[in-house]
Design an enzyme around this catalytic site. Structure first.
Site, mmCIF file in Angstrom:
data_model
loop_
_atom_site.group_PDB
_atom_site.id
_atom_site.type_symbol
_atom_site.label_atom_id
_atom_site.label_comp_id
_atom_site.label_asym_id
_atom_site.label_seq_id
_atom_site.Cartn_x
_atom_site.Cartn_y
_atom_site.Cartn_z
ATOM 1 N N ASP A 147 45.158 -15.933 -30.314
ATOM 2 C CA ASP A 147 44.406 -15.462 -31.467
ATOM 3 C C ASP A 147 44.673 -16.297 -32.714
ATOM 4 O O ASP A 147 45.829 -16.417 -33.157
ATOM 5 C CB ASP A 147 44.754 -13.995 -31.738
ATOM 6 C CG ASP A 147 43.862 -13.375 -32.795
ATOM 7 O OD1 ASP A 147 42.642 -13.600 -32.744
ATOM 8 O OD2 ASP A 147 44.389 -12.664 -33.671
ATOM 9 N N LYS B 287 31.820 -7.000 -29.934
ATOM 10 C CA LYS B 287 31.263 -6.860 -31.285
ATOM 11 C C LYS B 287 29.735 -6.936 -31.204
ATOM 12 O O LYS B 287 29.108 -7.930 -31.557
ATOM 13 C CB LYS B 287 31.832 -7.936 -32.201
ATOM 14 C CG LYS B 287 33.341 -7.786 -32.419
ATOM 15 C CD LYS B 287 33.896 -8.909 -33.267
ATOM 16 C CE LYS B 287 35.414 -8.766 -33.431
ATOM 17 N NZ LYS B 287 35.993 -9.882 -34.211
ATOM 18 N N GLU C 72 46.891 -10.154 -26.085
ATOM 19 C CA GLU C 72 46.641 -10.964 -27.274
ATOM 20 C C GLU C 72 47.974 -11.402 -27.866
ATOM 21 O O GLU C 72 48.869 -10.577 -28.068
ATOM 22 C CB GLU C 72 45.857 -10.143 -28.297
ATOM 23 C CG GLU C 72 45.612 -10.860 -29.615
ATOM 24 C CD GLU C 72 44.943 -9.954 -30.627
ATOM 25 O OE1 GLU C 72 43.713 -9.825 -30.581
ATOM 26 O OE2 GLU C 72 45.669 -9.356 -31.452
ATOM 27 N N ARG D 192 5.990 -4.673 -33.795
ATOM 28 C CA ARG D 192 7.286 -4.844 -34.443
ATOM 29 C C ARG D 192 8.443 -4.612 -33.481
ATOM 30 O O ARG D 192 9.428 -5.368 -33.490
ATOM 31 C CB ARG D 192 7.388 -3.911 -35.659
ATOM 32 C CG ARG D 192 8.694 -3.970 -36.428
ATOM 33 C CD ARG D 192 9.240 -5.383 -36.620
ATOM 34 N NE ARG D 192 8.256 -6.321 -37.152
ATOM 35 C CZ ARG D 192 8.323 -7.631 -36.989
ATOM 36 N NH1 ARG D 192 9.297 -8.177 -36.279
ATOM 37 N NH2 ARG D 192 7.400 -8.412 -37.509
ATOM 38 N N LYS E 45 46.106 -5.499 -27.350
ATOM 39 C CA LYS E 45 46.005 -6.200 -28.625
ATOM 40 C C LYS E 45 47.194 -5.856 -29.522
ATOM 41 O O LYS E 45 48.090 -5.089 -29.140
ATOM 42 C CB LYS E 45 44.664 -5.876 -29.288
ATOM 43 C CG LYS E 45 43.470 -6.185 -28.382
ATOM 44 C CD LYS E 45 42.162 -6.150 -29.107
ATOM 45 C CE LYS E 45 41.983 -7.407 -29.924
ATOM 46 N NZ LYS E 45 40.644 -7.492 -30.546
#
Length: 290
Positions: A224, A141, A203, A106, A173
């Site tokens: 963005d 992410k 950004e 697994r 950002k």
């Protein structure tokens, strides 16, 4: 992609992660099922088989799972990371202690399925924009603790990596801008603290913000959630003065139109956090010849 065009992951990265995954699975009492059902002296030969087509990634992690439990396991490699695989095709065969093969199964397949899924989806979207100069990049992410492996899978699929962490690039950002008091202030502070090897990216959501960022001589701009018309105008405004990166809402369907705007990069979070697995199974081939 050529299987030899991506540097392999270091065993120093692989072994601790796979060992931890095996320990998580084995817990305090070990593999109760295999230990009770399979005699200790039984050996087996198995095949790792693709259940659907895609691109292979993560074989070294899978092999490490088998070898950590059976150092004498024999592995016959039929395909390498980066190669395309057909439904029903065998990518490798493993011969060794039957109990250990079943115990490692697994963990080995979890890594192989997950990373091959990322590589396969990356390959599909890279192919979709192949007519343009645009490169496909991943983001931060990622699954906690698995970033190096997931970003490796993106490279296997023909993509490129964005930052590996907060410590290898400056990306200002929207919240940085809001708290700092504006783009100019945030960029000035970043440029004053950045070393000569460090790039600064900002950004922006609007063309007005883009003009402000370019006036600060940033190295890159993250455009963005802009529509394609706005992206085209943004690329015209940038005119090669900074790297143009598009992000937000990118799918395999709209990626070609985004790439046609002339951006240098398209960054996509779902490549690592939501790519479907590429299913593999372990098929018993019988007892190995004595």
């Amino acid at each position: 992609m050529s299987p030899n065009s991506v540097c392999k992951l270091s065993p120093l990265l692989i072994e601790p992660a796979v060992r931890a995954a095996l320990l998580e699975d084995l817990g305090r009492a070990g593999d109760l099922t295999s230990d009770s059902v399979i005699p200790a002296d039984i050996r087996a030969k198995v095949a790792i088989v693709a259940r659907r087509p895609g691109r292979v990634a993560g074989l070294d992690l899978a092999f490490t799972a088998f070898r950590l439990l059976d150092p004498n396991a024999e592995i016959e490699v039929l395909l390498d990371d980066g190669e395309a695989v057909r439904t029903g095709q065998t990518v490798a065969k493993v011969t060794g202690a039957a109990r250990e093969i079943l115990t490692a199964e697994r963990v080995a397949l979890n890594y192989l399925c997950h990373l091959s899924g990322i590589a396969s989806e990356t390959s599909r979207i890279v192919e979709a924009v192949a007519a343009y100069k645009t490169k496909i990049a991943c983001t931060r992410k990622t699954t906690p603790g698995q970033r190096a492996f997931e970003k490796y899978a993106v490279r296997v699929g023909g993509g490129v990596n964005h930052r590996f962490g907060l410590d290898d690039g400056i990306l200002i950002k929207d919240n940085h801008i809001a708290i700092a008091g504006g783009i100019a202030t945030a960029v000035k502070r970043a440029q004053e603290s950045a070393g000569h090897m460090m790039k600064v990216e900002v950004e922006v959501d609007t063309l007005a913000q883009l003009h402000e960022a370019l006036a600060c001589r940033v190295d890159a701009v993250l455009l963005d959630n802009m529509d394609t018309d706005t992206l085209e105008e943004a690329v015209r405004v940038i005119d090669g003065r900074a790297i143009a990166e598009a992000s937000g809402g990118i799918t395999i369907e709209n990626a070609p139109a985004v790439a046609a705007s002339g951006v240098d990069l398209i960054s996509i979070g779902w490549l690592t956090h939501s790519a479907p697995i590429l299913d593999f199974g372990l098929d018993f081939l019988g007892a190995p010849a004595a």
